[in-house]
Design a protein around this motif. Sequence first.
Motif, PDB file in Angstrom:
ATOM      1  N   GLU A  25       1.235  -1.282   0.112  1.00 16.95           N
ATOM      2  CA  GLU A  25       0.467  -0.258  -0.046  1.00 16.95           C
ATOM      3  C   GLU A  25       0.970   1.216  -0.264  1.00 16.95           C
ATOM      4  O   GLU A  25       2.245   1.071   1.048  1.00 16.95           O
ATOM      5  CB  GLU A  25      -1.413  -0.195   1.256  1.00 16.95           C
ATOM      6  CG  GLU A  25      -0.600   0.175   2.390  1.00 16.95           C
ATOM      7  CD  GLU A  25      -1.473  -0.261   3.639  1.00 16.95           C
ATOM      8  OE1 GLU A  25      -2.546   0.462   3.518  1.00 16.95           O
ATOM      9  OE2 GLU A  25      -1.582  -1.468   4.424  1.00 16.95           O
ATOM     10  N   LYS A  27      -4.798  -5.108   4.988  1.00 15.08           N
ATOM     11  CA  LYS A  27      -4.376  -3.597   5.102  1.00 15.08           C
ATOM     12  C   LYS A  27      -4.297  -3.155   6.570  1.00 15.08           C
ATOM     13  O   LYS A  27      -3.839  -3.908   7.623  1.00 15.08           O
ATOM     14  CB  LYS A  27      -6.064  -2.650   4.762  1.00 15.08           C
ATOM     15  CG  LYS A  27      -5.952  -1.297   5.159  1.00 15.08           C
ATOM     16  CD  LYS A  27      -5.958  -0.951   3.670  1.00 15.08           C
ATOM     17  CE  LYS A  27      -6.050   0.393   4.498  1.00 15.08           C
ATOM     18  NZ  LYS A  27      -4.972   1.420   3.644  1.00 15.08           N
ATOM     19  N   THR A  67      -6.777  -0.524  -7.980  1.00 14.14           N
ATOM     20  CA  THR A  67      -6.483   1.359  -8.752  1.00 14.14           C
ATOM     21  C   THR A  67      -6.970   0.852 -10.226  1.00 14.14           C
ATOM     22  O   THR A  67      -6.398   2.063 -10.638  1.00 14.14           O
ATOM     23  CB  THR A  67      -5.314   0.476  -8.869  1.00 14.14           C
ATOM     24  OG1 THR A  67      -4.579  -0.517  -9.540  1.00 14.14           O
ATOM     25  CG2 THR A  67      -4.346   0.184  -7.667  1.00 14.14           C
ATOM     26  N   ILE A 112      -3.505   0.768  -2.496  1.00 14.82           N
ATOM     27  CA  ILE A 112      -4.363   0.742  -1.154  1.00 14.82           C
ATOM     28  C   ILE A 112      -4.677  -0.537  -0.385  1.00 14.82           C
ATOM     29  O   ILE A 112      -5.245  -0.561   1.028  1.00 14.82           O
ATOM     30  CB  ILE A 112      -6.064   1.164  -0.898  1.00 14.82           C
ATOM     31  CG1 ILE A 112      -7.011   0.586  -1.488  1.00 14.82           C
ATOM     32  CG2 ILE A 112      -5.932   2.796  -2.131  1.00 14.82           C
ATOM     33  CD1 ILE A 112      -8.191   0.886  -2.170  1.00 14.82           C
TER      34      ILE A 112
END
Length: 220
Positions: free
Chosen positions: A23, A42, A65, A74
Amino acid sequence: MNNLFEKVHRIKKINKGSLLFEEGNTANELYIIQSGKFQISKMVSDGRELTIRMCSAGELVGELTLFSPTSQHILNARAFESGSVAVIPKDLLEDEIAKDSKLALELVKWLSLQHRKSQTRFRDLVLHGKKGALYSTLIRLVNSYGVETADGTKIDVSLTNQELANFCGTSREVVNRLLSELRKQEIISIDKGFITVHKLHMLRREIDCENCPSEICNIE
């Protein structure tokens, strides 16, 4: 996602534990997994890691993306086991999607399915807390990697308690306690990191399982 294979630029090998992407890094490629398993996760502000899904052969990763003006990842993608991915340049795929309605429809359908999977996972976490998150994770693992045995369904992938905690967005200590309770109730047993679920119906009952189809209720 069969049409995507026609856009493959090259094949890339990834060793276990290595990052496919991270990320914050610039996103100029997408990947179709050829072999191995990859963990999509994440990092949250307090240092914990939330595992979003586990991906295996045929899955597309890096898709968030697409058509993004920031063009940064991300999420993280790490090799859970060694494997290989087919690499597709992001700008090439965006151009092809804009021109090819069949490819665009195929991608929309796949993204919709991933969204439905995420919704059901977050539903279990919100409505039933950490326990619900663990129970639903075990059910999804059974649906994805379950192998029937004489005394239950063995989840044929070895996961540490920390890795299970990452799926649930909680601490390893919480998962240790919940797994211990399940073992005492003889709902599950654990041998060398492999979990066998003996009473799947009890896990489903605890989270008011809606018996979603396996294409929705899985870990991938």
